[in-house]
Design an enzyme around this catalytic site. Structure first.
Site, PDB file in Angstrom:
ATOM      1  N   HIS A 122       0.816  -1.218   0.000  1.00  0.00           N
ATOM      2  CA  HIS A 122       0.000   0.000   0.000  1.00  0.00           C
ATOM      3  C   HIS A 122       0.851   1.270   0.000  1.00  0.00           C
ATOM      4  O   HIS A 122       0.356   2.349  -0.319  1.00  0.00           O
ATOM      5  CB  HIS A 122      -0.999  -0.005   1.165  1.00  0.00           C
ATOM      6  N   ASP A 152       0.264  -7.569   1.428  1.00  0.00           N
ATOM      7  CA  ASP A 152       0.710  -6.184   1.627  1.00  0.00           C
ATOM      8  C   ASP A 152       2.235  -6.082   1.651  1.00  0.00           C
ATOM      9  O   ASP A 152       2.803  -5.290   2.403  1.00  0.00           O
ATOM     10  CB  ASP A 152       0.117  -5.586   2.908  1.00  0.00           C
ATOM     11  N   GLY A 223       3.355   6.499   8.043  1.00  0.00           N
ATOM     12  CA  GLY A 223       4.760   6.683   7.695  1.00  0.00           C
ATOM     13  C   GLY A 223       5.625   5.546   8.201  1.00  0.00           C
ATOM     14  O   GLY A 223       6.715   5.287   7.687  1.00  0.00           O
ATOM     15  N   ASN A 224       5.134   4.831   9.250  1.00  0.00           N
ATOM     16  CA  ASN A 224       5.841   3.641   9.742  1.00  0.00           C
ATOM     17  C   ASN A 224       5.629   2.429   8.836  1.00  0.00           C
ATOM     18  O   ASN A 224       6.368   1.442   8.923  1.00  0.00           O
ATOM     19  CB  ASN A 224       5.366   3.260  11.140  1.00  0.00           C
ATOM     20  N   SER A 225       4.597   2.479   7.994  1.00  0.00           N
ATOM     21  CA  SER A 225       4.249   1.318   7.171  1.00  0.00           C
ATOM     22  C   SER A 225       5.441   0.853   6.348  1.00  0.00           C
ATOM     23  O   SER A 225       6.084   1.645   5.668  1.00  0.00           O
ATOM     24  CB  SER A 225       3.091   1.668   6.231  1.00  0.00           C
ATOM     25  N   LEU A 280      -8.251 -24.025  -1.747  1.00  0.00           N
ATOM     26  CA  LEU A 280      -9.174 -25.154  -1.612  1.00  0.00           C
ATOM     27  C   LEU A 280     -10.481 -24.918  -2.344  1.00  0.00           C
ATOM     28  O   LEU A 280     -11.088 -25.851  -2.854  1.00  0.00           O
ATOM     29  CB  LEU A 280      -9.483 -25.403  -0.127  1.00  0.00           C
ATOM     30  N   GLY A 281     -10.944 -23.673  -2.375  1.00  0.00           N
ATOM     31  CA  GLY A 281     -12.224 -23.373  -3.011  1.00  0.00           C
ATOM     32  C   GLY A 281     -13.404 -23.587  -2.094  1.00  0.00           C
ATOM     33  O   GLY A 281     -14.452 -24.100  -2.516  1.00  0.00           O
ATOM     34  N   VAL A 282     -13.242 -23.182  -0.818  1.00  0.00           N
ATOM     35  CA  VAL A 282     -14.338 -23.298   0.138  1.00  0.00           C
ATOM     36  C   VAL A 282     -14.562 -21.947   0.814  1.00  0.00           C
ATOM     37  O   VAL A 282     -13.650 -21.129   0.907  1.00  0.00           O
ATOM     38  CB  VAL A 282     -14.054 -24.354   1.233  1.00  0.00           C
ATOM     39  N   ILE A 284     -15.500 -20.650   4.494  1.00  0.00           N
ATOM     40  CA  ILE A 284     -15.487 -21.233   5.842  1.00  0.00           C
ATOM     41  C   ILE A 284     -15.905 -20.197   6.878  1.00  0.00           C
ATOM     42  O   ILE A 284     -15.933 -19.001   6.608  1.00  0.00           O
ATOM     43  CB  ILE A 284     -14.087 -21.790   6.196  1.00  0.00           C
TER      44      ILE A 284
END
Length: 485
Positions: A122, A152, A223-225, A280-282, A284
């Site tokens: 970001h 990220d 700014g810490n990101s 997996l395609g679930v 949950i």
């Protein structure tokens, strides 16, 4: 012996016993900072913004009133003010003006002497230019090697040699309560140092399913990101990423991406420019205490399968709606948030072993891991109300059969399910059932239509907690209903 003498003795004993203990709890970070400060960098980005993007717009059909005390203010704010000024004719962001530049600040750290740098996705998202400023005040234009939104993490490269580097560690050995330290550029103040402790591990945030975040109380601000999170051995154990805040500033909750996760992403970005994850395609959800009771479980744990996507690895492996995934490759699943990072880190094409609880019986299901699509399938839209329908007294709801249009909208099969058309105070409302929900299952029984649902509910014993599968705008979800009579 005089009383005053005893007081002096007790004071001396107190100082002797407790002074070393107090000192031991407050580590000295000076050496750690001196060794690593030079490897932490400030990152600034520039992005060109279209001329009209910065100009506020009036609601459609509304015009600026003439002759009011606020005439000049309104015209200047909405782009009809002083020529050449921001928002005014010919000014940046104003009609006929040149594109303006939007700038942002962040942090990063050097991981190799030849100029590879880790930061957040970001921080550099949509940037036209990325500039890295080193501690010696050099400013180098960086190339974006790759960036991954889901974790990220972004990897940059600057053309330089013999750069100072951080020591990379593992987040697996971190313990809750352990001291950690962050270096970054909050609000543009380069190489600011803050310290705190690890508050929790394996945190799941709503927008990030594939990162088991490290939660700390280290002061992190804008700014810490992208900056590093160190342990007391001077090893980077995380990448500072997010804060929880109602004000935009630090409020005691900071989240860092574990270094093990970050380096897996970095290696893929370096080798192929993108990240591939297991899938997996679930869909949950967590097993609540009420749902655990309805499924006959001793305690709430695992990941409850609420939906299986068509043509997915889960469908091929024979997973079923209502299955509870208790372990993945031998690792127990305490909550549903623990499963996506495990699956995401698994090699595509590898066969994993799932421990599944199905209708009260434990079994092992082998499943071949697929590749997570670039865009995960969107949630289906909600169904609209269609009349009063049948009333079910035990739930205090009214039901109706689904129309073909509603089935298409919700991506449901041509048969099955019952639409909730009304909800009044009672067991269903207490469980969170809402008008527009579609009930697909009651316990292990698929619902054929509205009448069948009424029959299933009326045939259940008194005082029983039952799990019902609901389809709504956000997707499928199990809810637990406590039948009181």
């Amino acid at each position: 012996m005089p009383k005053a003498h005893w007081s002096r003795v007790l004071l001396l004993v107190s100082v002797t016993l407790f002074a070393p203990f107090g000192q031991a709890q407050l580590p000295d970070f000076t050496a750690l900072v001196e060794q690593n400060n030079a490897a932490v960098v400030n990152i600034s980005t520039t992005q060109k913004v279209a001329a009209n993007d910065l100009q506020p717009q009036l609601p459609e059909g509304m015009e600026i009133p003439e002759g009011t005390p606020f005439d000049d203010l309104l015209r200047r704010y909405f782009g009809e003010g002083v020529p050449g000024m921001p928002g005014g004719p010919g000014g940046p962001g104003g009609p006929g003006g040149e594109p303006s530049e939007s700038k942002s600040l962040g942090s990063g750290f050097i991981i190799s002497p030849d100029g590879y740098i880790i930061t957040n996705h970001h921080v550099i998202k949509d940037a036209d230019e990325v500039v890295v400023r080193l501690q010696d005040r050099r400013e180098l234009v960086a190339r974006i090697v790759g960036s991954d939104k889901r974790s990220d993490i972004a990897l940059l490269k600057v053309e330089a040699r013999e750069l100072p580097v951080v020591k990379l560690g593992s987040s697996e050995d971190l313990k809750v309560g352990e001291w950690v330290l962050a270096i970054g550029s909050p609000f543009g103040f380069d190489h600011s140092v803050t310290a705190g402790i690890v508050s929790a591990k394996g945190r799941s945030l709503p927008s990030d399913n594939y990162v088991p975040f490290i939660q700390t109380d280290v002061a992190i601000n804008p700014g810490n990101s992208g900056g590093p999170l160190f342990n007391l051995d001077g090893e980077v154990v995380g990448v500072n990423s997010q804060i929880y805040s109602r004000t935009g500033g630090f409020m005691g909750l900071s989240f860092a991406i574990p270094m093990d996760v970050a380096m897996q992403v970095v290696e893929q970005l370096k080798s192929q420019g993108k990240v591939s994850r297991g899938w997996l395609g679930v869909q949950i959800q967590d097993v609540t205490r009420e749902l655990a009771e309805s499924f006959g479980m001793k305690k709430p744990q695992g990941a409850l399968v609420a939906k299986i996507l068509p043509k997915s690895p889960a469908e091929t492996a024979g997973l079923q709606i209502g299955d509870i995934i208790e372990a993945f490759n031998g690792r127990e699943i305490e909550s549903s948030a623990a499963l996506p990072p495990m699956v995401g880190a698994t090699k595509i094409g590898e066969t994993a072993k799932l421990k599944v609880l199905r209708q009260g019986k434990s079994m092992e299901v082998p499943i071949k891991i697929g590749m997570l699509p670039d865009e995960e399938p969107p949630a289906a839209g909600g169904a609209e109300e269609s009349g009063a329908g049948n009333k079910v007294e035990r739930l205090n709801v009214t039901l109706a059969d689904l129309t073909d249009a509603q089935r298409e909208q919700l991506e449901l099969p041509k048969t099955g399910g019952a639409l909730i058309t009304g909800v009044k105070p009672g067991p269903a409302a207490e469980a969170g059932i809402r008008r527009g929900d579609v009930i697909l299952r009651v316990q292990d029984q698929p619902v054929r239509d509205a009448k069948h649902l009424a029959d299933l509910v009326n045939g259940l014993p008194k005082g029983k907690t039952v799990a019902v599968l609901v389809q709504r705008r956000a997707g499928s979800q199990f809810l637990a209903i406590k039948l009181k009579d």
